[in-house]
Design an enzyme around this catalytic site. Sequence first.
Site, PDB file in Angstrom:
ATOM      1  N   HIS A  61       0.862  -1.190   0.000  1.00 49.37           N
ATOM      2  CA  HIS A  61       0.000   0.000   0.000  1.00 49.37           C
ATOM      3  C   HIS A  61       0.897   1.237   0.000  1.00 49.37           C
ATOM      4  O   HIS A  61       1.611   1.478   0.964  1.00 49.37           O
ATOM      5  CB  HIS A  61      -0.909   0.012   1.231  1.00 49.37           C
ATOM      6  CG  HIS A  61      -1.836  -1.153   1.308  1.00 49.37           C
ATOM      7  ND1 HIS A  61      -3.086  -1.157   0.729  1.00 49.37           N
ATOM      8  CD2 HIS A  61      -1.697  -2.365   1.892  1.00 49.37           C
ATOM      9  CE1 HIS A  61      -3.677  -2.323   0.964  1.00 49.37           C
ATOM     10  NE2 HIS A  61      -2.844  -3.081   1.659  1.00 49.37           N
ATOM     11  N   PHE A  62       0.837   2.004  -1.085  1.00 53.98           N
ATOM     12  CA  PHE A  62       1.652   3.206  -1.192  1.00 53.98           C
ATOM     13  C   PHE A  62       0.863   4.495  -0.916  1.00 53.98           C
ATOM     14  O   PHE A  62       1.438   5.584  -0.918  1.00 53.98           O
ATOM     15  CB  PHE A  62       2.329   3.267  -2.561  1.00 53.98           C
ATOM     16  CG  PHE A  62       3.540   2.367  -2.694  1.00 53.98           C
ATOM     17  CD1 PHE A  62       4.111   1.767  -1.589  1.00 53.98           C
ATOM     18  CD2 PHE A  62       4.102   2.136  -3.945  1.00 53.98           C
ATOM     19  CE1 PHE A  62       5.219   0.941  -1.707  1.00 53.98           C
ATOM     20  CE2 PHE A  62       5.212   1.309  -4.080  1.00 53.98           C
ATOM     21  CZ  PHE A  62       5.771   0.708  -2.971  1.00 53.98           C
ATOM     22  N   HIS A 231      -2.999 -12.400   2.145  1.00 56.83           N
ATOM     23  CA  HIS A 231      -2.725 -12.515   3.593  1.00 56.83           C
ATOM     24  C   HIS A 231      -3.544 -13.602   4.317  1.00 56.83           C
ATOM     25  O   HIS A 231      -4.327 -13.320   5.222  1.00 56.83           O
ATOM     26  CB  HIS A 231      -2.891 -11.160   4.287  1.00 56.83           C
ATOM     27  CG  HIS A 231      -4.079 -10.342   3.899  1.00 56.83           C
ATOM     28  ND1 HIS A 231      -5.371 -10.822   3.854  1.00 56.83           N
ATOM     29  CD2 HIS A 231      -4.163  -9.028   3.548  1.00 56.83           C
ATOM     30  CE1 HIS A 231      -6.189  -9.868   3.499  1.00 56.83           C
ATOM     31  NE2 HIS A 231      -5.489  -8.763   3.297  1.00 56.83           N
ATOM     32  N   ASN A 277      -5.266  -6.316   9.882  1.00 56.03           N
ATOM     33  CA  ASN A 277      -6.391  -7.065   9.332  1.00 56.03           C
ATOM     34  C   ASN A 277      -5.935  -7.822   8.084  1.00 56.03           C
ATOM     35  O   ASN A 277      -5.512  -7.191   7.112  1.00 56.03           O
ATOM     36  CB  ASN A 277      -7.545  -6.119   8.969  1.00 56.03           C
ATOM     37  CG  ASN A 277      -8.803  -6.877   8.608  1.00 56.03           C
ATOM     38  OD1 ASN A 277      -8.974  -8.043   8.962  1.00 56.03           O
ATOM     39  ND2 ASN A 277      -9.703  -6.219   7.893  1.00 56.03           N
ATOM     40  N   ASP A 304       2.062  -6.985   2.889  1.00 51.19           N
ATOM     41  CA  ASP A 304       0.896  -6.150   3.188  1.00 51.19           C
ATOM     42  C   ASP A 304       1.357  -4.855   3.862  1.00 51.19           C
ATOM     43  O   ASP A 304       0.778  -4.399   4.847  1.00 51.19           O
ATOM     44  CB  ASP A 304      -0.121  -6.897   4.060  1.00 51.19           C
ATOM     45  CG  ASP A 304      -1.467  -6.172   4.183  1.00 51.19           C
ATOM     46  OD1 ASP A 304      -1.678  -5.187   3.433  1.00 51.19           O
ATOM     47  OD2 ASP A 304      -2.297  -6.576   5.020  1.00 51.19           O
TER      48      ASP A 304
END
Length: 423
Positions: A61-62, A231, A277, A304
Amino acid sequence: MNKILLKNAKLGHKLVNIAIENDIIVSIDEVDSKHSEFNDYKVFDALGNTVMPGLVDVHVHFRDPGLTYKETIKTGSYAAAHGGFTTVFAMPNVKPVVDNPQALKNMLSKNSTDSCIKTYQYASISSNLDKSDNTDIAAMAELGAIAFTNDGHGVQTAGVMYKAMLEAKKHNKAIVAHVEDDSLINNGVMNAGQAAEKLGLPGMNSLSESSQLARDLVLAYKTGVHYHVAHISTAESVTLVRIAKSMGVHVTAEVSPHHLLLDDSMISMDNPMMKMNPPLRSPKDRAALIAGLLDGTIDMVATDHAPHSQEEKTGSMLTASFGIVGLETAFSLMYTKFVKSGLVSLNTLLNWMSYKPLKAFDLAINKIEIGAKANLTVMDLNHAYQIDASQFVSKGKNSPFIGEKVFGKTLITISKGNVAYHI
C-alpha cells in the site's frame, strides 16, 4: 547508456564482478579472472557480500494519491528498495480508488515516473471497493492492470465475485481476494479468542475469512480463474487451499511475515502496533501457516505493507488504524527466523520472496545471468543489526518488530538497471 559495475559480489561460492548496461547484465566475471576494463562504468562495491535476485512483494500500500501523509509512491518504492525489493504490486485502495480506466491510466503513469523500482498496479473488482457492481475489467486488463482485487474489503456478494472471475479468466488475469465476511467481523479489533477476552477487546471471528474463502474456491473451481488468496491467516483457510489445489483449482496464496512470526497469545496489552487485518490469529493458526508454507500449500510471502501516521497508531486498539509496515523488515525477519535458524535454505526463502511471486502472475523471474534483466540486491547476511524505526525511509514507522536483532541487511538494490538504493 547507463553502465554499472557491481564488483566483489558473492554469487554462490565465487566472488564476481557483474557488469550492467542499461537494464541488462552483460558480463559476470570471477574477480581474479581476466576481464574487460570498465573505466566508464559507475562502480559499486559489494565488499564480498551476497548478491541475489531482487525480491518481489505482491501486496503493498503506497497511499498515493489521496493519503500521501502516510506514504507516497516515491517514499514507498524507496522503502521497498531499502528492503531489497526490486518489484512490487500496489493495491488500488487509494483516493480516488483505481476502479475505472482513467484512474488506472493515471496510476500507471504515476508509478512509472515516481517509483524507483518496478511497480505493477492492481485495479478493483467493484466500484469504490465496496459497491455491488463490477468494474470494467476488460478495459483495465487491456490497459495493463496486473490483476483485480478489492483489498481492504471482502466481496460480499457471490454474484459480483462470480462475474469478476469470468471476466478475469477471459482476459487471463488473476482475482486477488481479501476474504472477509462482514457479518462475522462484529466490530472486532483483534482475533476472537482467549487473548481478546482477557484484554476485554472485541474479537473478529476467524470464520469471516474461511467461510468466504470456501465460497470463492468453489467459484474458482467452476470458472477456472487464477484465484490468489491475500494474507491468509487461519488454519481452516490453509486446509481449504490445500484441498482446492488437490482438486485442480488454480489457486495461489500468500502469507505475511507477521502472521508467521506473531500470534494473539503475544498480545499482552492493548497495543495498537499489534492491530492488523486480518488480525494475528491463535498459536494453532500460526503453526498451520508455517506448515502450509513449508509444504507448498502457501506459495509466497508478501508484506501487506500498510503505513500509517504516528497519530493513527497510538492510543487504543479500539481506535487505531489496522496495519503495519513491512517492506524494510520482511527479508531480515524471514532470513533470521527461517534461514539462520536452519529451518530452510536461502534458496527456499528466495522461492517464497522472489521466484514464486513472479511465476504465479506469469512474469519473468529475476535471474543473475548474462542477458537477464538487472534486478538484484546485495545483502549482508553475516552481521546482526537491530531494527530501528529511525532508519526506515518509509513514512510509516508502525511496526511491532522495532528493537528485534536480525541478520540480512540490504546494502545495494538494483532495479530496472538502476541503483535504487545503496547504503
